[in-house]
Design an enzyme around this catalytic site. Sequence first.
Site, PDB file in Angstrom:
ATOM      1  N   LEU A  91      38.249  39.895  33.597  1.00 41.33           N
ATOM      2  CA  LEU A  91      37.208  40.810  34.073  1.00 41.33           C
ATOM      3  C   LEU A  91      36.198  40.111  34.999  1.00 41.33           C
ATOM      4  CD1 LEU A  91      36.487  42.947  30.867  1.00 41.33           C
ATOM      5  CD2 LEU A  91      38.122  43.383  32.687  1.00 41.33           C
ATOM      6  N   GLY A  92      36.539  38.921  35.449  1.00 35.94           N
ATOM      7  CA  GLY A  92      35.722  38.267  36.477  1.00 35.94           C
ATOM      8  C   GLY A  92      34.463  37.583  35.964  1.00 35.94           C
ATOM      9  N   SER A  93      34.481  37.141  34.690  1.00 42.28           N
ATOM     10  CA  SER A  93      33.266  36.519  34.139  1.00 42.28           C
ATOM     11  C   SER A  93      32.921  35.216  34.870  1.00 42.28           C
ATOM     12  CB  SER A  93      33.421  36.255  32.642  1.00 42.28           C
ATOM     13  OG  SER A  93      34.377  35.261  32.415  1.00 42.28           O
ATOM     14  N   ASP A 137      37.457  37.553  43.487  1.00 44.83           N
ATOM     15  CA  ASP A 137      36.425  37.704  42.436  1.00 44.83           C
ATOM     16  C   ASP A 137      35.022  37.395  42.963  1.00 44.83           C
ATOM     17  OD1 ASP A 137      38.718  38.114  40.946  1.00 44.83           O
ATOM     18  OD2 ASP A 137      37.987  37.021  39.207  1.00 44.83           O
TER      19      ASP A 137
HETATM   20  O1  PMV Z   1      41.794  36.887  35.958  1.00 46.66           O
HETATM   21  P1  PMV Z   1      40.869  36.893  37.125  1.00 46.66           P
HETATM   22  O2  PMV Z   1      39.718  37.857  36.935  1.00 46.66           O
HETATM   23  O3  PMV Z   1      40.371  35.520  37.453  1.00 46.66           O
HETATM   24  O4  PMV Z   1      41.678  37.436  38.409  1.00 46.66           O
HETATM   25  C1  PMV Z   1      42.700  36.641  39.009  1.00 46.66           C
HETATM   26  C2  PMV Z   1      43.360  37.390  40.126  1.00 46.66           C
HETATM   27  C3  PMV Z   1      44.515  36.642  40.812  1.00 46.66           C
HETATM   28  O5  PMV Z   1      45.010  37.492  41.844  1.00 46.66           O
HETATM   29  C4  PMV Z   1      45.626  36.364  39.835  1.00 46.66           C
HETATM   30  C5  PMV Z   1      44.061  35.330  41.438  1.00 46.66           C
HETATM   31  C6  PMV Z   1      43.121  35.489  42.617  1.00 46.66           C
HETATM   32  O6  PMV Z   1      42.411  34.512  42.916  1.00 46.66           O
HETATM   33  O7  PMV Z   1      43.107  36.536  43.277  1.00 46.66           O
END
Ligand code: PMV
Length: 295
Positions: A91-93, A137
């Site tokens: 969720l991008g914490s 993110d």
């Molecule tokens: O799990 P999160 O919220 O860090 O999202 C990662 C998303 C990915 O596409 C897997 C990696 C990225 O940097 O975009």
Amino acid sequence: MKASAPGKIFLFGEHAVVYGKKALVTAIDLRCFADVKKRDDFRISSPIGITGLDFEKHPYISYAIKRFMEIKEIKGADIEIKSQIPVASGLGSSSAVTVSVLKALDAEFEASLTNEEIYEIARKVELDVQGIGSGTDPFISTYGGCWLIPDRKPVNIGKVYFLVINTEEKSITGDMVKKVASLRKEFPDVVDSIMSAIGGITSVAIPHLENLNNDKISKLIRMNQCLLKSIGVSSEKIDEIVMKLNSLGIPSKLTGAGGGGCVIAIGDLEKLTEVTKVFPNAFFVKPEKEGAKVE
Ligand code: PMV
């Protein structure tokens, strides 16, 4: 000074976005709050514990301070973190903590950074800690809103409800992205085709989200989840939740890096409310317009 930044969910396109394909991502109404005060040394206090500059225990905050000091020399700061976003759950914490700390440092030490500069520093911090990532993110956490990435095109999704179910298993972004990179090295053409297909789903989904065509959205979510599973980023727990939701007629997919973390279900409010009886830890999130801000 106190600042905050939102978490986010990937509606479509995680992992594919690392390879330049399209993703649809929205900020959500869960925020991280950073309170920064001038002091002679560094003290970081968060739910993880109290440390000084500590690149092991508080990597995102410590690198954010290090990168900020390349722009403005400071002696120290007292940094207190309170977050509504579950940690390591997709969720991008991590980005929300990075961006809120940078915004609060900027305000406390009067560095006059623009949002774009805050995003660029947060992007460097993402790479400092994870070594790999698309920058999605930190972008969403800085600007808020719902965006088509990498185009940076704002998207006006209809009145959609998102239900989040946390597997309670940790999702470590760097590890999952590296796992996919290694599969791609082994089967470049196959994995590239899957990434293109995921990017294609994102493009096709946007008008259906704008018009709230639930039938089309459902099919696209199911396809996206199957493709994510095919590149090894689902987990038994995620599969179990997705199958259970499927049997209730609700489409769902993992969100973020996977391997654990959260599953999101999209649909009408009535149906989703029924789901909260089956999954007591499920919670609703709303799209959030506001990005990083001084409180
Ligand atoms: O799990 P999160 O919220 O860090 O999202 C990662 C998303 C990915 O596409 C897997 C990696 C990225 O940097 O975009």
